[in-house]
Each structure stands twice: as structure tokens, then as C-alpha cells.
Design a protein around this motif. Sequence first.
Motif, PDB file in Angstrom:
ATOM      1  N   MET A  95       9.575  -4.293  23.756  1.00 40.77           N
ATOM      2  CA  MET A  95      10.583  -3.642  22.902  1.00 40.77           C
ATOM      3  C   MET A  95      10.356  -4.031  21.456  1.00 40.77           C
ATOM      4  N   LEU A  96      10.321  -3.055  20.569  1.00 42.32           N
ATOM      5  CA  LEU A  96      10.124  -3.352  19.162  1.00 42.32           C
ATOM      6  C   LEU A  96      11.372  -3.990  18.572  1.00 42.32           C
ATOM      7  N   TRP A  97      11.153  -4.894  17.668  1.00 41.56           N
ATOM      8  CA  TRP A  97      12.247  -5.547  16.955  1.00 41.56           C
ATOM      9  C   TRP A  97      12.961  -4.500  16.122  1.00 41.56           C
ATOM     10  N   SER A  98      14.225  -4.308  16.392  1.00 47.51           N
ATOM     11  CA  SER A  98      15.035  -3.349  15.636  1.00 47.51           C
ATOM     12  C   SER A  98      15.829  -4.120  14.599  1.00 47.51           C
ATOM     13  N   PHE A  99      15.541  -3.872  13.339  1.00 48.36           N
ATOM     14  CA  PHE A  99      16.162  -4.634  12.259  1.00 48.36           C
ATOM     15  C   PHE A  99      17.045  -3.717  11.423  1.00 48.36           C
ATOM     16  N   TYR A 100      18.247  -4.142  11.196  1.00 46.07           N
ATOM     17  CA  TYR A 100      19.174  -3.380  10.375  1.00 46.07           C
ATOM     18  C   TYR A 100      19.465  -4.189   9.125  1.00 46.07           C
ATOM     19  N   ASP A 101      19.319  -3.588   7.975  1.00 49.79           N
ATOM     20  CA  ASP A 101      19.411  -4.300   6.713  1.00 49.79           C
ATOM     21  C   ASP A 101      20.563  -3.741   5.878  1.00 49.79           C
ATOM     22  N   PRO A 102      21.606  -4.552   5.600  1.00 51.86           N
ATOM     23  CA  PRO A 102      21.715  -5.941   6.023  1.00 51.86           C
ATOM     24  C   PRO A 102      22.568  -6.081   7.277  1.00 51.86           C
ATOM     25  N   ILE A 103      22.389  -7.189   8.024  1.00 44.58           N
ATOM     26  CA  ILE A 103      23.301  -7.551   9.103  1.00 44.58           C
ATOM     27  C   ILE A 103      24.201  -8.633   8.540  1.00 44.58           C
ATOM     28  N   THR A 104      25.481  -8.353   8.455  1.00 41.55           N
ATOM     29  CA  THR A 104      26.386  -9.345   7.868  1.00 41.55           C
ATOM     30  C   THR A 104      27.378  -9.892   8.869  1.00 41.55           C
ATOM     31  N   SER A 105      27.585  -9.211   9.977  1.00 45.56           N
ATOM     32  CA  SER A 105      28.489  -9.741  10.982  1.00 45.56           C
ATOM     33  C   SER A 105      28.139  -9.148  12.323  1.00 45.56           C
ATOM     34  N   GLY A 106      28.579  -9.800  13.402  1.00 44.35           N
ATOM     35  CA  GLY A 106      28.258  -9.281  14.718  1.00 44.35           C
ATOM     36  C   GLY A 106      28.741 -10.207  15.798  1.00 44.35           C
ATOM     37  N   LYS A 107      28.172 -10.036  16.996  1.00 45.60           N
ATOM     38  CA  LYS A 107      28.563 -10.851  18.139  1.00 45.60           C
ATOM     39  C   LYS A 107      27.344 -11.485  18.770  1.00 45.60           C
ATOM     40  N   LEU A 108      27.492 -12.712  19.224  1.00 45.82           N
ATOM     41  CA  LEU A 108      26.460 -13.413  19.958  1.00 45.82           C
ATOM     42  C   LEU A 108      26.888 -13.389  21.420  1.00 45.82           C
ATOM     43  N   GLY A 109      26.089 -12.733  22.235  1.00 44.24           N
ATOM     44  CA  GLY A 109      26.517 -12.540  23.611  1.00 44.24           C
ATOM     45  C   GLY A 109      27.689 -11.586  23.638  1.00 44.24           C
ATOM     46  N   GLU A 110      28.756 -11.945  24.342  1.00 50.32           N
ATOM     47  CA  GLU A 110      29.896 -11.050  24.460  1.00 50.32           C
ATOM     48  C   GLU A 110      31.081 -11.506  23.628  1.00 50.32           C
TER      49      GLU A 110
ATOM     50  N   GLY B 244      19.394 -19.492  -1.120  1.00 52.77           N
ATOM     51  CA  GLY B 244      18.880 -18.235  -0.609  1.00 52.77           C
ATOM     52  C   GLY B 244      19.794 -17.579   0.397  1.00 52.77           C
ATOM     53  N   ASP B 245      19.245 -16.593   1.090  1.00 51.80           N
ATOM     54  CA  ASP B 245      19.997 -15.722   1.971  1.00 51.80           C
ATOM     55  C   ASP B 245      19.964 -16.231   3.411  1.00 51.80           C
ATOM     56  N   VAL B 246      20.811 -15.645   4.248  1.00 50.91           N
ATOM     57  CA  VAL B 246      20.828 -15.902   5.689  1.00 50.91           C
ATOM     58  C   VAL B 246      20.808 -14.547   6.392  1.00 50.91           C
ATOM     59  N   GLN B 247      19.967 -14.433   7.411  1.00 58.42           N
ATOM     60  CA  GLN B 247      19.841 -13.171   8.131  1.00 58.42           C
ATOM     61  C   GLN B 247      19.820 -13.413   9.631  1.00 58.42           C
ATOM     62  N   ALA B 248      20.534 -12.595  10.387  1.00 55.40           N
ATOM     63  CA  ALA B 248      20.553 -12.686  11.842  1.00 55.40           C
ATOM     64  C   ALA B 248      19.537 -11.730  12.449  1.00 55.40           C
ATOM     65  N   VAL B 249      18.808 -12.205  13.447  1.00 58.62           N
ATOM     66  CA  VAL B 249      17.855 -11.377  14.190  1.00 58.62           C
ATOM     67  C   VAL B 249      18.147 -11.537  15.673  1.00 58.62           C
ATOM     68  N   GLU B 250      18.319 -10.417  16.362  1.00 61.38           N
ATOM     69  CA  GLU B 250      18.572 -10.429  17.794  1.00 61.38           C
ATOM     70  C   GLU B 250      17.237 -10.369  18.546  1.00 61.38           C
ATOM     71  N   LEU B 251      17.026 -11.301  19.459  1.00 62.57           N
ATOM     72  CA  LEU B 251      15.832 -11.320  20.296  1.00 62.57           C
ATOM     73  C   LEU B 251      16.210 -10.951  21.731  1.00 62.57           C
ATOM     74  N   ASP B 252      15.412 -10.059  22.334  1.00 61.77           N
ATOM     75  CA  ASP B 252      15.704  -9.624  23.700  1.00 61.77           C
ATOM     76  C   ASP B 252      14.816 -10.292  24.736  1.00 61.77           C
ATOM     77  N   GLY B 253      13.964 -11.230  24.316  1.00 58.30           N
ATOM     78  CA  GLY B 253      13.109 -11.956  25.235  1.00 58.30           C
ATOM     79  C   GLY B 253      11.752 -11.333  25.486  1.00 58.30           C
ATOM     80  N   SER B 254      11.495 -10.153  24.895  1.00 56.17           N
ATOM     81  CA  SER B 254      10.230  -9.462  25.168  1.00 56.17           C
ATOM     82  C   SER B 254       9.134  -9.793  24.160  1.00 56.17           C
ATOM     83  N   TYR B 255       9.448 -10.523  23.116  1.00 58.24           N
ATOM     84  CA  TYR B 255       8.460 -10.883  22.101  1.00 58.24           C
ATOM     85  C   TYR B 255       8.864 -12.189  21.438  1.00 58.24           C
TER      86      TYR B 255
END
Length: 243
Positions: free
Chosen positions: A1-16, A100-111
Motif C-alpha cells: 500500500m502506498l503511503w497516503s500523505f495529507y498536507d497538513p495533518i493537524t489532528s486525528g485519532k490513533l487507533g479508535e 521546527g514542525d511536527v507531522q503525523a504519518v499513519e503506517l499500515d504495516g506494509s512498508y
Amino acid sequence: MLWSFYDPITSGKLGEMMNYEVLYEGAFAMLKVQLNRGEMVKAEMGAMVSMSPTIDLKGTIDGGVMRGLGRMLSGEKFFFQELNAVRGPAEVLLAPASIGDVQAVELDGSYRLFVQKDGFLAATDGIEVNTKMQNLMKGLFSGEGFFIIEISGKGTVFLSSYGSIHAINLAAGEERIIDNAHLVAWPDYVDYSIEKASKGWLSSVTSGEGLVCRFRGEGVVLIQSRNPGSFANWIKQFIPAGR
């Protein structure tokens, strides 16, 4: 699965249930994480700014002595800090050492995600932080040394930078040349090589660029808006020379 990056990611959920928010984006970013009871986040040593009294904070090697030594070779710290919400819901504030900045990246385990030294800030449970040894040519000339950070697993990783983070989205077969000192992170399926900035060595050196990285997509490469080495050289002009 390709890394899908949304710029910018400022908030979200980890897990559920675990929520996060990046505060003060840009030069002075800070990460806020909301934990439910029993949840945990790990961060680089010294990253904690504030935490609820329901959290237990402890230092951990995370993976054993050999993995800790490997992280040191890549420029990271030997220990992590682990923040566990053991007595109820909690809030944690984390901040990187550099400006500097902080950025979140979601990993799905495929890379795997390759990250520059000092680029790791924090991660959720399920993320592993290791090191990867580069080949001789890349290690000598990439500016990152023989070891780079290798992040794998399934979850969310928070990256830090010097300056703001910008995403370069490469289409299949598209190439982009990037100054190695501006690299933040890239997925393992994006190919890259080291080369001179100009056709000749003299021109490469006098241009101030020297060697650069050529990336070939498909994929996303994260870069930072400032060069730490250039800033250090700028600061030196204001420091009186020693006797």
C-alpha cells in the motif's frame, strides 16, 4: 500500500480512541495527545513538556540493548520515554528538541519509513524504531552517515523537523533532486541515489550544494524548509573566535 500523505495533518485519532493534535504548527510546534486509561505513547528522551498525574513516566530501551545501540549510531538517543495512562484518562504535551514542525504519518504495516537523524518524536504502541545500515556510497555521501532510522509496524509515528515540513508527491517514474540536508522521511519503496549537484565537481562545490539525492517515485518524500548545517554556519559568524 502506498503511503497516503495529507498536507497538513493537524489532528486525528490513533487507533479508535486516542486523539492527538499538533499545536502551533511551523517553527514551534507541540504535540498534544489524549490517552484513555491503559493507553500508552512512547517518545524520544526528554520530549515530555507536560502530563496529567494519571500517567506513569519511565525510561525504556524498547527492543533491548542492541537496538538501543543501533539508534545511537543513527544519531538518536539510547533511551525512549514511555508514558502510560495507568490511573485514568490523561493528556500529554510533547515537543522536539529543535525549532521546527511536527507531522503525523499513519503506517499500515506494509512498508517501512526511513527517517533522518533527530526526525523521530513519538509513536503509538505497535510502532518499532530501528536502524538501517546504508551501503558504503550512500553512507559516505548522503550526509546522514552509515545508519538511518527505520520505522515499521502499524500505528502512528510523529516526525519532527528543522523548519516546516513539506510533502513532495512523486508520480510513478517521476524524479526529483533534493538536498540531503533537507530530507525528513521517505518510504522504503521510493528509490534514491546520491550524485553531484552539478555536472562537474568544482561547480558542485562552489554552488554550495555538493552532493544531492535523486528520488524516483511513485511515493511521497517529506522535506524540511531549513538546513541545520547552514544555520550552524550562520550562527558561527556571531561567535567570537577563541584565543
